[in-house]
Design an enzyme around this catalytic site. Structure first.
Site, short mmCIF file in Angstrom:
data_model
loop_
_atom_site.label_atom_id
_atom_site.label_comp_id
_atom_site.label_asym_id
_atom_site.label_seq_id
_atom_site.Cartn_x
_atom_site.Cartn_y
_atom_site.Cartn_z
N ASP A 54 3.23 -20.78 1.09
CA ASP A 54 2.10 -20.25 0.59
C ASP A 54 2.57 -19.83 -0.62
OD1 ASP A 54 0.37 -20.57 2.94
OD2 ASP A 54 0.28 -18.54 3.41
N GLY A 55 3.89 -19.65 -0.82
CA GLY A 55 4.29 -18.96 -2.24
C GLY A 55 4.18 -19.89 -3.48
N ASN A 88 -3.49 -12.77 -4.33
CA ASN A 88 -3.08 -11.95 -3.28
C ASN A 88 -3.27 -10.42 -3.75
OD1 ASN A 88 -2.69 -13.46 -1.30
ND2 ASN A 88 -0.31 -13.18 -1.42
N ASP A 89 -2.41 -10.03 -4.76
CA ASP A 89 -2.49 -8.70 -5.20
C ASP A 89 -1.89 -8.10 -6.40
OD1 ASP A 89 0.23 -8.92 -4.64
OD2 ASP A 89 -0.02 -8.52 -2.61
N ARG A 123 13.12 8.94 -9.30
CA ARG A 123 12.79 9.73 -8.12
C ARG A 123 11.15 10.05 -7.78
NH1 ARG A 123 16.55 14.74 -8.44
NH2 ARG A 123 18.06 13.69 -9.61
N ASP A 161 5.87 5.41 -3.54
CA ASP A 161 6.57 4.19 -4.15
C ASP A 161 5.85 3.42 -4.91
OD1 ASP A 161 8.70 5.56 -3.00
OD2 ASP A 161 9.30 3.76 -1.66
N THR A 168 -3.01 -9.82 4.27
CA THR A 168 -2.32 -10.04 5.33
C THR A 168 -0.82 -10.58 4.41
OG1 THR A 168 -2.92 -12.42 4.82
CG2 THR A 168 -3.59 -11.27 7.06
N SER A 186 0.36 -5.77 1.42
CA SER A 186 -0.47 -4.77 1.96
C SER A 186 -0.42 -4.30 3.57
CB SER A 186 -2.25 -4.84 1.63
OG SER A 186 -2.74 -3.77 2.25
N GLN A 232 5.15 -12.08 -7.77
CA GLN A 232 5.83 -13.40 -8.38
C GLN A 232 6.03 -13.04 -9.94
OE1 GLN A 232 3.45 -16.89 -7.27
NE2 GLN A 232 4.47 -17.04 -5.45
#
Lengths: 287, 287, 287, 287
Positions: free
Chosen positions: B68-69, B142-143, B153, B172, B183, B186, B242
């Site tokens: 998939d990558g 994807n995102d 911090r 974060d 999927t 997230s 990526q």
């Protein structure tokens, strides 16, 4: 004559002013007050110049002026000296600090009248092991956290308890926390709340890529080993969110109960749950 | 004569061998096959040397060889060209790749007989805005993820939708994903699963320090603005896990539906839920 | 002359008093006011006695006096009549009600000046099917929930979308909710928040005994089928948490988008996210 | 001569056949075997007829034939007798049962050669208090659960630890579990996993209507009090998911560590984590 070490967070507004008030107050009560080097300069104080490390074995109690982060930072350094800590709070209500500024004189008075008790907190020791050599040791009050670096796509953390294989976590990282640390980073990552009077280890994965990962509660006597399986050399061990150490692929982090404990001075019989309810409705429970 | 672009992930074991098999197969079927520069070298292939960018407007379909990558990486680059992608899988079952190696010939045969359909996927556009200037634009399948650096911090992400204030996330980081990306990262951060046929935006905070934070599903027409409130200059925008871009305090990231879509070639009427059930019981659902 | 139906929740303190104020206010503005039977008695009102069902096709707008629950209850009944609803709130701030008591006159004034807009909300239709016969149909604004009874140890819910098998949930139950319902029961069970302007279906399992279960977002056009696999005849279908129907082992519940919509009258351009931030820090977000 | 009590779950397929095999095996090893009344009938066995209660103080070990549920059910009854339990498994791998059928003879042989150890598990005592009177006491190995009935819209559980107020949970219910019970209902409700060698109490809310609710880990010495604030008289106390007791509004449930412990016979040095990894990837971790 008893000796107080005063450790102000000089980044907090008004901390210099309040520090001077506290110094005077203790001196009038016939306490000797020692300050770390950086505070002496900032406060224009004429006390003898001492490094942090030199102060620690000269003081009977440590007073922090700031928030939970200020106290956390001192607690790690002070751990081997068994000196109790009194936290004076200058921000949001904390889990660790004890005195709110409006109650300052009343509570200090109670303290010098010995109307206090000691709230003892378990700490962790985290060792970095590379090719069977211990490279570094950390003491921590909240947590020891292994996280992937920003350029790593994948990190795998293979975790053992007393030699028994627990699981391999493909994830952003892993938190090993004390009960005290359960309301810090671990809570953000979905971990449970632990009553801080308890002694146990809490393992919480950070964004695991496997749905079978949940927080695991282990015995205080368990020795946790984390093996770093990564391609990039930018994995980090972070201690209490304050100190970092760069890990290499193949490194191991050993986490276990420390022989040291943090001693918090408590003046009021404040319930952990009362603080908890208040903190959890705050917009940021880590402040 | 139709032209196929073949994009093998040369890090996968056997990929060169399988690539040569596929090249021959397509050439026998009277397809022209183009390869990116790096693959030509690796495969000892004598095709004319072309950069990725030169290939994209010469091909009718793109074939990826890897996981998939590999497909994700190509989908971003190929987005403006509207070329459909056929993913041949060389690892764990994927959400995006279509053909498993044991079915290679049968499925390629069905493909050249036009026995396939196109599964169209919504993409995102992410812009980095600094002092009102757009510095960079990314397309993502994807995102788009904003995360704090290893030394920070605290990061606060102030988020708006069409100008309306949503919330400020002390955390974060924050994930804005497509249904396809639900999927991926997230899901690790606790987000819901979205049927990839849908068009919508999914916002999922990463380890928020406030219990009121939950994933939010927004309309595909919403324009999300993320303001970075941080002290350290090491916040990152990462696209599909990526590609990265370093953000400064005060930067804004604008995320919205892209005008481009990814076109996945589907040969089998495979149900999303069948794949989902299988992936979610795997040890690592992102592989 | 326009006609208002007034639906007070008579269990709320002061509701009778406020109801009379509202009746007078509307009558002075030359509106006709109709009341349901039970309210006529409680208010000592001399209006003609009408059943709920008789009122619905005589009114131009419905005004509820109470909380979100009062409005929810009316919305289901009123669905086929396409009558817009104006919610006057008598408790905690709500997601559905519009007017707070301190703003009562100002907001009613804006309403009669036509300074309002309609916020349209998707609804669900839930059918109970036993041996291929539709036994009952429900319209719902928040959710349709299938739950195990108190004596059942185990219930399994086998779920399909448009005939495609999704998964079998060994669990306490399953929630199918609208975007509006995402901030109700589904949120308690761990589901995401959906902007209520959207149209989609949200499936959230309740205490699933399998870690692979997560909330799933589906298209508004999907037709969900839930098959009840249970040993005890005490499974329940509950609609908006207000209406129940006892299911038998083998029964099917079909849930899909309703042809009806709820029309909420909005006077202020209040942002969903402003309400959300406030509600989520409340001690009970469902009040 | 040692005496074995054999407790087969007669609902499991083949259990009668396997039970007879086990009876013969033990008798040949010169053990006396006692059976509960219902098993005597089902097995056509001619042993003297004894009620469960009469058997318990006559046996040296108890053998269960079935799953974890069968063992759980016996553990509660057997608690006061300090008799160790050997679980023979007839279904999915369990957390509590020890012997898998293919290893039956080998493992029984090891048992009679005294090649086993005892795995001691903490239990809970749950008392129902109405108007200051203790109405009922339960012993439980997994958990004591208070849940709302199917017709209640809202239940509030006000919880104290040693008299200190923890919080009020508007929710579907509350689970107080042992470490053993952490992998049962509590896990479904989002709770952490506890190593079962530990002694502590775990409080996990079920579908809380407030985002500030998280699992809380408390000391084994803490005494938990739950006050039921409800309108409907259909709240239930359920013990190990097997025994129920109807609570009234105003009732209190007191939960604390029991003086009794369950003694599980362990033949293999099986790691809890090995079982855990396997169970958590099963479709239903409670089977």
């Amino acid at each position: 004559m008893k000796t107080v070490g005063l450790f102000p967070n000089l980044l907090k507004k008004n901390s210099a002013r309040v520090a001077n008030v506290i110094i005077n107050w203790f001196q009038e009560k016939n306490y000797r007050v020692l300050l770390p080097d950086n505070a002496i300069k900032a406060l224009d104080n004429t006390s003898s110049r001492l490094e942090n490390g030199e102060i620690f074995d000269k003081i009977d109690i440590a007073v922090t002026l700031g928030g939970d982060g200020t106290l956390l930072n001192l607690a790690r350094q002070l751990a081997p000296y068994e000196v109790p800590i009194l936290g004076i709070n200058m921000g949001h209500m904390g889990f660790l600090t004890e005195i709110e500024l409006p109650d300052l004189y009343r509570d200090l008075e109670l303290f010098v009248e010995n109307k206090y008790f000691i709230d003892t907190r378990m700490m962790l020791e985290a060792q970095v092991v590379r090719e069977k050599h211990i490279l570094e040791k950390f003491i921590t009050l909240n947590d020891a956290v292994v996280t992937k670096g920003p350029f790593a796509r994948l990190i795998r953390l293979k975790v053992f308890s007393n030699g028994a294989y627990i699981d391999t976590y493909p994830s952003d990282g892993l938190i090993i926390s004390t009960p005290t640390g359960s309301t810090a980073y671990s809570l953000s990552a979905g971990g449970p709340i632990i009553n801080p009077d308890m002694e146990l280890l809490l393992l919480t994965p950070i964004c695991p890529h496997t749905l079978r990962s949940r927080s695991i509660v282990l015995s205080k006597d368990d020795i946790i080993k984390i093996q770093v399986i990564a391609e990039h050399p930018d994995t980090m061990l972070t201690v209490d969110g304050q100190q970092g150490y760069r890990l290499l692929p193949g490194d191991e982090v050993i986490v276990k109960k420390s022989d040291y404990r943090t001693r918090l001075i408590r003046i009021k019989k404040r319930s952990f749950y009362d603080v908890l309810r208040k903190k959890l409705t705050e917009v940021n429970f880590k402040e």
